[in-house]
Design an enzyme around this catalytic site. Sequence first.
Site, PDB file in Angstrom:
ATOM      1  N   PRO A  24      43.355 -23.245 -69.227  1.00 49.71           N
ATOM      2  CA  PRO A  24      43.559 -21.604 -69.533  1.00 49.71           C
ATOM      3  C   PRO A  24      42.397 -21.078 -70.490  1.00 49.71           C
ATOM      4  O   PRO A  24      42.131 -21.971 -70.995  1.00 49.71           O
ATOM      5  CB  PRO A  24      44.474 -22.212 -69.993  1.00 49.71           C
ATOM      6  CG  PRO A  24      45.292 -23.701 -69.998  1.00 49.71           C
ATOM      7  CD  PRO A  24      43.650 -24.052 -69.504  1.00 49.71           C
ATOM      8  N   TYR A  25      42.296 -20.325 -70.239  1.00 46.54           N
ATOM      9  CA  TYR A  25      41.916 -19.238 -71.360  1.00 46.54           C
ATOM     10  C   TYR A  25      42.600 -18.214 -71.476  1.00 46.54           C
ATOM     11  O   TYR A  25      43.312 -17.024 -71.359  1.00 46.54           O
ATOM     12  CB  TYR A  25      40.260 -18.294 -70.191  1.00 46.54           C
ATOM     13  CG  TYR A  25      39.498 -16.951 -70.535  1.00 46.54           C
ATOM     14  CD1 TYR A  25      38.577 -17.642 -71.555  1.00 46.54           C
ATOM     15  CD2 TYR A  25      40.214 -16.111 -70.433  1.00 46.54           C
ATOM     16  CE1 TYR A  25      37.983 -17.096 -72.249  1.00 46.54           C
ATOM     17  CE2 TYR A  25      39.762 -15.599 -71.110  1.00 46.54           C
ATOM     18  CZ  TYR A  25      38.113 -15.634 -71.945  1.00 46.54           C
ATOM     19  OH  TYR A  25      37.691 -14.232 -72.100  1.00 46.54           O
TER      20      TYR A  25
END
Length: 67
Positions: free
Chosen positions: A2-3
């Site tokens: 995830p970013y």
Amino acid sequence: MPYVNIKITNEGVTPEQKRRLIEGATQLLVDVLNKNPKTTVVVIDEVETDNWGIGGVPVTELRKTAK
């Protein structure tokens, strides 16, 4: 992996506040999506208030009229 990209105006946010944002965003992804915190990336971009507009007006000008 995830970013998360958090964009805020550069109005005196402390390192402690940034740390809490990073921790909180990471924990949210762990709690809601069961993501691994070791692979979660959080980036905080600080934007000059001249470069951030609300309702067609730069935030710098809005801050002047709000005082």
